[in-house]
Each structure stands twice: as structure tokens, then as C-alpha cells.
Motif scaffolding. Structure first.
Motif, PDB file in Angstrom:
ATOM      1  N   LYS A 110      -6.598   8.770  -9.230  1.00 20.61           N
ATOM      2  CA  LYS A 110      -5.233   8.388  -9.610  1.00 20.61           C
ATOM      3  C   LYS A 110      -4.784   7.081  -8.949  1.00 20.61           C
ATOM      4  CE  LYS A 110      -3.664  12.959 -10.821  1.00 20.61           C
ATOM      5  NZ  LYS A 110      -2.747  14.057 -10.566  1.00 20.61           N
ATOM      6  N   VAL A 111      -5.632   6.524  -8.096  1.00 20.58           N
ATOM      7  CA  VAL A 111      -5.307   5.227  -7.502  1.00 20.58           C
ATOM      8  C   VAL A 111      -5.452   4.177  -8.599  1.00 20.58           C
ATOM      9  CG1 VAL A 111      -5.977   3.496  -5.784  1.00 20.58           C
ATOM     10  CG2 VAL A 111      -6.027   5.926  -5.188  1.00 20.58           C
ATOM     11  N   THR A 112      -4.428   3.390  -8.771  1.00 22.28           N
ATOM     12  CA  THR A 112      -4.418   2.376  -9.827  1.00 22.28           C
ATOM     13  C   THR A 112      -5.346   1.210  -9.458  1.00 22.28           C
ATOM     14  OG1 THR A 112      -2.621   1.110  -8.830  1.00 22.28           O
ATOM     15  CG2 THR A 112      -1.998   2.931 -10.304  1.00 22.28           C
ATOM     16  N   ILE A 167      -0.514   4.868  -0.623  1.00 23.37           N
ATOM     17  CA  ILE A 167      -1.755   4.799   0.157  1.00 23.37           C
ATOM     18  C   ILE A 167      -1.408   4.374   1.583  1.00 23.37           C
ATOM     19  CG2 ILE A 167      -4.034   3.720   0.365  1.00 23.37           C
ATOM     20  CD1 ILE A 167      -3.650   2.995  -2.704  1.00 23.37           C
ATOM     21  N   PRO A 168      -1.520   5.286   2.544  1.00 22.21           N
ATOM     22  CA  PRO A 168      -1.222   4.906   3.933  1.00 22.21           C
ATOM     23  C   PRO A 168      -2.311   3.997   4.505  1.00 22.21           C
ATOM     24  CG  PRO A 168      -1.488   7.310   3.705  1.00 22.21           C
ATOM     25  CD  PRO A 168      -1.848   6.685   2.401  1.00 22.21           C
ATOM     26  N   LEU A 178      -5.398  -3.609  -3.493  1.00 21.10           N
ATOM     27  CA  LEU A 178      -4.713  -3.645  -2.196  1.00 21.10           C
ATOM     28  C   LEU A 178      -5.619  -3.102  -1.086  1.00 21.10           C
ATOM     29  CD1 LEU A 178      -1.193  -2.415  -3.341  1.00 21.10           C
ATOM     30  CD2 LEU A 178      -1.733  -4.697  -2.438  1.00 21.10           C
ATOM     31  N   ILE A 179      -6.330  -2.021  -1.385  1.00 24.52           N
ATOM     32  CA  ILE A 179      -7.256  -1.448  -0.400  1.00 24.52           C
ATOM     33  C   ILE A 179      -8.324  -2.476  -0.044  1.00 24.52           C
ATOM     34  CG2 ILE A 179      -9.098   0.278  -0.091  1.00 24.52           C
ATOM     35  CD1 ILE A 179      -7.273   2.201  -1.792  1.00 24.52           C
ATOM     36  N   LEU A 198       0.836  -1.205   0.000  1.00 28.22           N
ATOM     37  CA  LEU A 198       0.000   0.000   0.000  1.00 28.22           C
ATOM     38  C   LEU A 198       0.869   1.253   0.000  1.00 28.22           C
ATOM     39  CD1 LEU A 198      -2.785  -1.095   2.492  1.00 28.22           C
ATOM     40  CD2 LEU A 198      -3.183  -0.248   0.168  1.00 28.22           C
ATOM     41  N   LYS A 199       1.891   1.253   0.834  1.00 22.66           N
ATOM     42  CA  LYS A 199       2.801   2.415   0.876  1.00 22.66           C
ATOM     43  C   LYS A 199       3.448   2.630  -0.480  1.00 22.66           C
ATOM     44  CE  LYS A 199       3.855   2.483   5.746  1.00 22.66           C
ATOM     45  NZ  LYS A 199       4.171   1.438   6.684  1.00 22.66           N
ATOM     46  N   GLY A 200       3.812   1.541  -1.155  1.00 25.40           N
ATOM     47  CA  GLY A 200       4.398   1.637  -2.485  1.00 25.40           C
ATOM     48  C   GLY A 200       3.458   2.285  -3.500  1.00 25.40           C
TER      49      GLY A 200
END
Length: 173
Positions: A146-148, A102-103, A154-155, A97-99
Motif C-alpha cells: 500500500k506504499v505509494t 511511513i515513520p 521518499l524512502i 514520510l510521515k505524511g
């Protein structure tokens, strides 16, 4: 005789259930071979039973050993497996997620999950959950558009792993 009567009275009092100590919950996590958390994260992402089998078999062996040491019954053993699976999958998903920028704590905060929060039981990730995360991303200055697709996957896996972990904790506490 007063001491004996006091002991009898204390023994007859109902005892409230105590939460498991953190070291008991961490048993399988501590004993896990390096990389198992990443394999379990993969299993949450792919949902491919055949591909996940080796990692899940390893986890079952660890959980069985720890459950035997803690004298867990069948229901508790099953809950402990779910807890460790969710916890270790979260460990494996956190860096990914960090990559993606996204925290993970942003997701937890948006959904009111984590220690001291509501941790509502969840059987599936809903569109409402994803909207709350999108709103939290916006409020944090990140554009949800912009989140892929990988990021949204992952979320979703993070939410599912978290729900599994906290649902299992309810059984164990």
C-alpha cells in the motif's frame, strides 16, 4: 625541571582525533534560510541538477562560511558539504514520510542507521535495502504493497540522504 620534562613528555604524546562538537556540525544548518531543507529534499528526490542548482549554491555559500570559521581543509569542506546536504535533506524528507504514513525511524532501524548503529557506507540504495524496509513495515503492521510510488521515492531519498550524511561524518571524525 621536573615540570618542564613533564610538559615536554605530554607534548610529544600522540593525540587521538576528537569528533567535531555538535555545534560545529550544526553551523550551516542553523544559518540556513527557512525552506532550504525542503529544497534540498527536492534535490534528493528529483536528481535534477539544473533545478537543484539554486539550493545547492545557497548550501555551498553556507558551508564555505562555516568551513572557514572552523579552519576546514578542502577534503573536510567537501565532507562537510555532503554531511549538511544529507542532514538537511533528511529534515525536509521527514515530514513528507510521515505524511505518507511511513515513520523515518522505522527506516533507520530496519537498515541499522543512526547514532550508535552500524551506518554501513552506501554508494546506492539496493533492492536488499528496500526489502528490509518492506519487512520492517510488515512487522510494524503496515502493508508495504500500500506504499505509494511517492512513498517509495521518499524512502529511497531518505536512505540516500542518510548514507551521504554518515559517510561524510566518517571523514569529519
Amino acid at each position: 625541571m621536573r615540570g618542564a620534562a613533564l610538559l615536554l613528555a605530554l607534548a610529544a604524546m600522540p593525540v587521538s582525533a576528537q569528533a567535531r562538537p555538535p555545534q560545529a556540525l550544526a553551523c550551516a544548518v542553523i544559518a540556513a534560510p527557512e525552506g532550504l531543507d525542503a529544497q534540498l529534499a527536492d534535490s534528493m528526490l528529483t536528481l535534477d541538477a539544473e533545478r537543484s542548482k539554486p539550493a545547492l549554491d545557497t548550501l555551498h555559500a553556507l558551508v564555505d562560511r562555516c568551513a572557514a570559521d572552523q579552519f576546514l581543509g578542502d577534503k573536510e569542506r567537501e565532507a562537510y558539504f555532503s554531511y549538511v546536504l544529507g542532514r538537511m535533506a533528511r529534515d525536509g524528507l521527514d515530514g513528507r514520510l510521515k505524511g505518507e504514513g511511513i515513520p523515518s525511524d522505522l527506516i533507520d532501524k530496519a537498515l541499522d542507521i543512526g547514532p550508535g548503529n552500524a551506518n554501513n557506507p552506501a554508494t546506492q540504495v539496493t533492492q536488499g535495502d528496500l526489502r528490509r524496509v518492506a519487512t520492517a513495515l510488515t512487522e510494524d503492521g503496515r502493508d508495504p504493497a500500500k506504499v505509494t510510488p511517492v512513498g517509495w521515492g521518499l524512502i529511497t531519498a531518505w536512505i540516500a540522504a542518510t548514507a551521504q550524511m554518515f559517510d561524510a561524518l566518517r571523514v569529519l571524525d
